[in-house]
Design a protein around this motif. Structure first.
Motif: not given
Length: 83
Positions: A71, A73-75, A77-79, A81-82
């Motif tokens: 995974t 680091d961008e993924d 970061a998106k996770e 945020e949720t």
């Protein structure tokens, strides 16, 4: 500090320890070091790792990356945020 001085310093500090749990952890470390293979690190759950076990984990990580099993680091970061 040479090894003898380090040992003496550790003995002094050991004599001041009053928690059984600390002594048990030190005992585990010392006993694991008396095995044939030297402990070079610890897993995320605190288990000692020999050099052979460490290399095996590193190789698994390399293999996971090569097969796309990771995974970014961008993924993450998106996770996050949720949450």
């Amino acid at each position: 500090m040479d090894i003898q001085a380090t040992k003496l310093e550790l003995i002094k500090r050991l004599l001041l320890v009053d928690k059984e749990s600390v002594l048990e952890e030190l005992k585990k470390i010392l006993l694991s070091n008396s095995n044939k293979e030297e402990v070079v690190g610890y897993s995320t759950d605190g288990k000692p790792l020999t050099l052979k076990e460490y290399h095996k984990k590193v190789q698994k990580g390399i293999d996971d990356i090569a097969s796309g099993n990771f995974t970014t680091d961008e993924d993450f970061a998106k996770e996050i945020e949720t949450w």
